[in-house]
Design a protein around this motif. Structure first.
Motif, PDB file in Angstrom:
ATOM      1  N   ARG A 231      -1.986  78.544  -2.169  1.00  0.00           N
ATOM      2  CA  ARG A 231      -2.740  77.486  -2.853  1.00  0.00           C
ATOM      3  C   ARG A 231      -2.244  77.294  -4.276  1.00  0.00           C
ATOM      4  NH1 ARG A 231      -8.819  76.991  -1.258  1.00  0.00           N
ATOM      5  NH2 ARG A 231      -7.603  76.559   0.617  1.00  0.00           N
ATOM      6  N   MET A 232      -1.954  78.365  -4.972  1.00  0.00           N
ATOM      7  CA  MET A 232      -1.468  78.240  -6.342  1.00  0.00           C
ATOM      8  C   MET A 232      -0.048  77.677  -6.384  1.00  0.00           C
ATOM      9  SD  MET A 232      -4.062  79.046  -8.105  1.00  0.00           S
ATOM     10  CE  MET A 232      -5.163  78.565  -6.741  1.00  0.00           C
ATOM     11  N   GLU A 233       0.761  78.008  -5.380  1.00  0.00           N
ATOM     12  CA  GLU A 233       2.112  77.455  -5.313  1.00  0.00           C
ATOM     13  C   GLU A 233       2.060  75.957  -5.021  1.00  0.00           C
ATOM     14  OE1 GLU A 233       6.301  77.378  -5.473  1.00  0.00           O
ATOM     15  OE2 GLU A 233       4.770  78.765  -6.230  1.00  0.00           O
ATOM     16  N   ARG A 234       1.169  75.547  -4.115  1.00  0.00           N
ATOM     17  CA  ARG A 234       0.981  74.113  -3.849  1.00  0.00           C
ATOM     18  C   ARG A 234       0.541  73.392  -5.115  1.00  0.00           C
ATOM     19  NH1 ARG A 234      -3.520  74.108   0.345  1.00  0.00           N
ATOM     20  NH2 ARG A 234      -3.532  71.897  -0.160  1.00  0.00           N
ATOM     21  N   LYS A 235      -0.371  73.999  -5.833  1.00  0.00           N
ATOM     22  CA  LYS A 235      -0.880  73.406  -7.072  1.00  0.00           C
ATOM     23  C   LYS A 235       0.247  73.208  -8.074  1.00  0.00           C
ATOM     24  CE  LYS A 235      -4.456  74.388 -10.568  1.00  0.00           C
ATOM     25  NZ  LYS A 235      -5.580  75.301 -10.888  1.00  0.00           N
ATOM     26  N   ARG A 236       1.098  74.220  -8.190  1.00  0.00           N
ATOM     27  CA  ARG A 236       2.210  74.128  -9.132  1.00  0.00           C
ATOM     28  C   ARG A 236       3.197  73.039  -8.717  1.00  0.00           C
ATOM     29  NH1 ARG A 236       7.325  75.623  -9.796  1.00  0.00           N
ATOM     30  NH2 ARG A 236       7.498  76.534  -7.716  1.00  0.00           N
ATOM     31  N   ARG A 237       3.534  73.022  -7.443  1.00  0.00           N
ATOM     32  CA  ARG A 237       4.540  72.080  -6.965  1.00  0.00           C
ATOM     33  C   ARG A 237       4.053  70.633  -6.994  1.00  0.00           C
ATOM     34  NH1 ARG A 237       8.942  73.995  -3.980  1.00  0.00           N
ATOM     35  NH2 ARG A 237       9.079  76.271  -3.968  1.00  0.00           N
ATOM     36  N   VAL A 238       2.771  70.412  -6.789  1.00  0.00           N
ATOM     37  CA  VAL A 238       2.237  69.057  -6.723  1.00  0.00           C
ATOM     38  C   VAL A 238       1.848  68.513  -8.094  1.00  0.00           C
ATOM     39  CG1 VAL A 238       0.319  67.666  -5.825  1.00  0.00           C
ATOM     40  CG2 VAL A 238       1.465  69.301  -4.336  1.00  0.00           C
ATOM     41  N   LEU A 239       1.263  69.361  -8.939  1.00  0.00           N
ATOM     42  CA  LEU A 239       0.668  68.869 -10.183  1.00  0.00           C
ATOM     43  C   LEU A 239       1.509  69.094 -11.426  1.00  0.00           C
ATOM     44  CD1 LEU A 239      -3.072  69.871  -9.683  1.00  0.00           C
ATOM     45  CD2 LEU A 239      -1.912  67.740  -9.059  1.00  0.00           C
ATOM     46  N   THR A 240       2.479  70.000 -11.384  1.00  0.00           N
ATOM     47  CA  THR A 240       3.224  70.294 -12.612  1.00  0.00           C
ATOM     48  C   THR A 240       4.710  69.991 -12.487  1.00  0.00           C
ATOM     49  OG1 THR A 240       3.608  72.620 -11.999  1.00  0.00           O
ATOM     50  CG2 THR A 240       1.577  72.104 -13.196  1.00  0.00           C
ATOM     51  N   ARG A 241       5.119  69.339 -11.419  1.00  0.00           N
ATOM     52  CA  ARG A 241       6.530  68.987 -11.267  1.00  0.00           C
ATOM     53  C   ARG A 241       6.870  67.832 -12.219  1.00  0.00           C
ATOM     54  NH1 ARG A 241       5.594  66.375  -5.256  1.00  0.00           N
ATOM     55  NH2 ARG A 241       5.191  64.228  -5.943  1.00  0.00           N
ATOM     56  N   GLU A 242       8.139  67.463 -12.250  1.00  0.00           N
ATOM     57  CA  GLU A 242       8.604  66.436 -13.178  1.00  0.00           C
ATOM     58  C   GLU A 242       7.922  65.093 -12.931  1.00  0.00           C
ATOM     59  OE1 GLU A 242      12.809  64.316 -14.544  1.00  0.00           O
ATOM     60  OE2 GLU A 242      12.817  66.098 -13.271  1.00  0.00           O
ATOM     61  N   ASP A 243       7.720  64.738 -11.655  1.00  0.00           N
ATOM     62  CA  ASP A 243       7.023  63.497 -11.298  1.00  0.00           C
ATOM     63  C   ASP A 243       5.758  63.869 -10.526  1.00  0.00           C
ATOM     64  OD1 ASP A 243       8.494  64.544  -9.221  1.00  0.00           O
ATOM     65  OD2 ASP A 243       8.782  62.590  -8.238  1.00  0.00           O
ATOM     66  N   GLY A 278      -8.017  66.237 -18.013  1.00  0.00           N
ATOM     67  CA  GLY A 278      -7.492  65.685 -19.260  1.00  0.00           C
ATOM     68  C   GLY A 278      -6.066  65.198 -19.146  1.00  0.00           C
ATOM     69  N   LYS A 279      -5.419  65.460 -18.028  1.00  0.00           N
ATOM     70  CA  LYS A 279      -4.038  65.018 -17.825  1.00  0.00           C
ATOM     71  C   LYS A 279      -4.016  63.570 -17.331  1.00  0.00           C
ATOM     72  CE  LYS A 279      -2.252  69.658 -16.862  1.00  0.00           C
ATOM     73  NZ  LYS A 279      -1.436  69.697 -18.091  1.00  0.00           N
ATOM     74  N   ASP A 280      -2.994  62.848 -17.718  1.00  0.00           N
ATOM     75  CA  ASP A 280      -2.913  61.420 -17.415  1.00  0.00           C
ATOM     76  C   ASP A 280      -2.889  61.128 -15.924  1.00  0.00           C
ATOM     77  OD1 ASP A 280      -2.884  60.846 -20.100  1.00  0.00           O
ATOM     78  OD2 ASP A 280      -0.693  60.689 -20.228  1.00  0.00           O
ATOM     79  N   HIS A 281      -2.334  62.046 -15.126  1.00  0.00           N
ATOM     80  CA  HIS A 281      -2.169  61.765 -13.704  1.00  0.00           C
ATOM     81  C   HIS A 281      -3.296  62.326 -12.837  1.00  0.00           C
ATOM     82  CE1 HIS A 281      -0.351  65.703 -14.388  1.00  0.00           C
ATOM     83  NE2 HIS A 281      -0.542  65.970 -13.113  1.00  0.00           N
ATOM     84  N   ILE A 282      -4.357  62.847 -13.465  1.00  0.00           N
ATOM     85  CA  ILE A 282      -5.462  63.432 -12.707  1.00  0.00           C
ATOM     86  C   ILE A 282      -6.786  62.815 -13.133  1.00  0.00           C
ATOM     87  CG2 ILE A 282      -6.704  65.559 -12.133  1.00  0.00           C
ATOM     88  CD1 ILE A 282      -4.116  67.086 -12.647  1.00  0.00           C
ATOM     89  N   SER A 283      -7.557  62.359 -12.173  1.00  0.00           N
ATOM     90  CA  SER A 283      -8.869  61.771 -12.416  1.00  0.00           C
ATOM     91  C   SER A 283      -9.896  62.499 -11.565  1.00  0.00           C
ATOM     92  CB  SER A 283      -8.847  60.275 -12.062  1.00  0.00           C
ATOM     93  OG  SER A 283     -10.156  59.745 -12.025  1.00  0.00           O
ATOM     94  N   VAL A 284     -11.005  62.906 -12.175  1.00  0.00           N
ATOM     95  CA  VAL A 284     -12.063  63.619 -11.453  1.00  0.00           C
ATOM     96  C   VAL A 284     -13.403  62.924 -11.699  1.00  0.00           C
ATOM     97  CG1 VAL A 284     -13.315  65.796 -11.171  1.00  0.00           C
ATOM     98  CG2 VAL A 284     -10.854  65.829 -11.650  1.00  0.00           C
ATOM     99  N   GLN A 285     -14.115  62.636 -10.606  1.00  0.00           N
ATOM    100  CA  GLN A 285     -15.464  62.088 -10.704  1.00  0.00           C
ATOM    101  C   GLN A 285     -16.431  62.995  -9.946  1.00  0.00           C
ATOM    102  OE1 GLN A 285     -14.050  57.782  -9.598  1.00  0.00           O
ATOM    103  NE2 GLN A 285     -16.103  57.596 -10.484  1.00  0.00           N
ATOM    104  N   VAL A 286     -17.660  63.053 -10.420  1.00  0.00           N
ATOM    105  CA  VAL A 286     -18.700  63.867  -9.790  1.00  0.00           C
ATOM    106  C   VAL A 286     -19.675  62.948  -9.066  1.00  0.00           C
ATOM    107  CG1 VAL A 286     -20.604  65.471 -10.180  1.00  0.00           C
ATOM    108  CG2 VAL A 286     -18.485  65.699 -11.511  1.00  0.00           C
TER     109      VAL A 286
END
Length: 359
Positions: A231-243, A278-286
């Motif tokens: 799960r942490m590897e998926r998170k890294r690869r999806v959310l912190t890659r160059e694009d 707070g990141k430009d590419h992530i939006s969270v609603q409750v």
């Protein structure tokens, strides 16, 4: 008029009744299919009436699967093979065009109709058995050598999913395919009513979720450890890659209030969601506890760019299911959009999470 259809999209052959006579007309050039209002192929003009256009493209300059990972390459290969099978010349002189999967695999040794189905869905490729691929293309009356070579090249495995191999034995059915799709996505919309969405989880939260279910699911410490790593590897690869993937998440209030571990663990989880939001590419609603439309099932919609979008759900047996049927994708998209209007706004949601973290 000749119509070729895929996923509800339609390519209309304009101003000619000449039969299709070149397999390049069936080639799906995703990068350019809707770059203009009209697409010209082999001297024939088409209009683009949807996001996915079959029956298009000049091949010159195209690089099939050049930037795709292994899953994307399998998806592209499967789509093109299905197009070629469904639009090949009729088996019988007076019959309808195309052939069934049963007809396509007839007489092939160690290659079943079920295997062809999985290949067309992008779950498998031909691996090293390129001879079967060439045989199928011959049966589909494909004679364009450039197209044949490009499909053979598309069949070669991309090396960027080697990291996933070490986790496969710990994953439920369908999960490896989904993880591959997730890495191909340009955007993901997801709704989780009772548990924090996986790509937003901290390692401690993810571990505690598995530990809580350990006695019921009869899992081992190694199973839990490997799943948290994955799960942490998926998170890294999806959310912190160059694009990074553009992530739009709706979390049910229950996902934030149901205690997982102690107060400190939950506070850390709230702070992680706030940080990511707070990141430009992530939006969270409750989605708060109040009247309004909501669905009780979690789901994810994966925008795969110029490949058909997919919707993914988990079932009660733990298997992961995905579908690229436009009707299903549209249905879940309508559900998500309805909940966007019922949920707290993005800033309100951050305030809500901040308040929870302070308690």
């Amino acid at each position: 008029m000749c119509f070729l259809n895929y996923g509800g999209a339609q390519a209309e052959r304009v101003a000619t009744d000449t039969p299709l006579n070149n397999q390049r007309e069936l080639k799906v050039d995703y990068a350019r299919m809707c770059a203009a209002a009209r697409t010209t192929c082999a001297g024939v003009q088409y209009t683009c009436a949807g996001p996915y256009l079959a029956g298009t493209s000049a091949l010159e300059g195209a690089h099939v699967g050049a930037k795709r990972g292994a899953t994307g390459r399998r998806l592209e290969l499967g789509i093109q093979l299905r197009q070629l099978r469904e639009n090949c010349p009729p088996v019988e002189r007076a019959g309808a065009k195309g052939m069934s999967r049963k007809e396509a695999v007839r007489g092939l040794r160690d290659f079943s109709e079920a295997t062809l189905t999985r290949i067309e869905l992008g779950e498998l490729n031909f691996r090293r058995n390129v001879g079967v691929l060439r045989t199928l293309l011959k049966r589909y009356s494909v004679t364009d050598e450039q197209l044949i070579q490009e499909l053979v090249e598309l069949n070669r495995e991309a090396p960027n999913e080697d990291w996933l191999t070490q986790y496969r034995s710990f994953m439920p059915p369908g999960m490896p395919h989904f993880v591959g799709l997730e890495a191909e996505a340009v955007a993901i919309m997801a709704y989780h009513p009772t548990v924090v969405y996986g790509l937003l989880q901290t390692p401690a939260y993810a571990k505690e979720v598995h530990e809580t279910a350990r006695a019921i699911e009869d899992t081992t410490a190694e199973f839990i450890g490997r799943n948290v790593e994955l799960r942490m590897e998926r998170k890294r690869r999806v959310l912190t890659r160059e694009d990074p993937v553009r992530l739009r998440i709706i979390l049910g209030e229950a996902a934030l209030r149901i205690p997982v571990g102690d107060d400190e663990l939950m506070r850390e989880q709230y702070e992680e969601i706030i940080r990511l939001a707070g990141k430009d590419h992530i939006s969270v609603q409750v989605m708060p506890f109040r009247r309004g439309y909501r669905t009780i099932h979690d789901f994810r919609i994966l925008d795969l760019g110029d490949l058909p979008s997919r919707v993914q759900t988990d079932n009660a047996w733990g298997a992961v299911s995905t579908s690229d049927k436009p009707r299903e994708v549209d249905r879940f998209t309508r559900r998500f959009n309805a909940m966007v209007g019922a949920a707290l706004g993005v800033e309100e949601s951050i305030e809500f999470l901040t308040d929870l973290a302070r308690r």
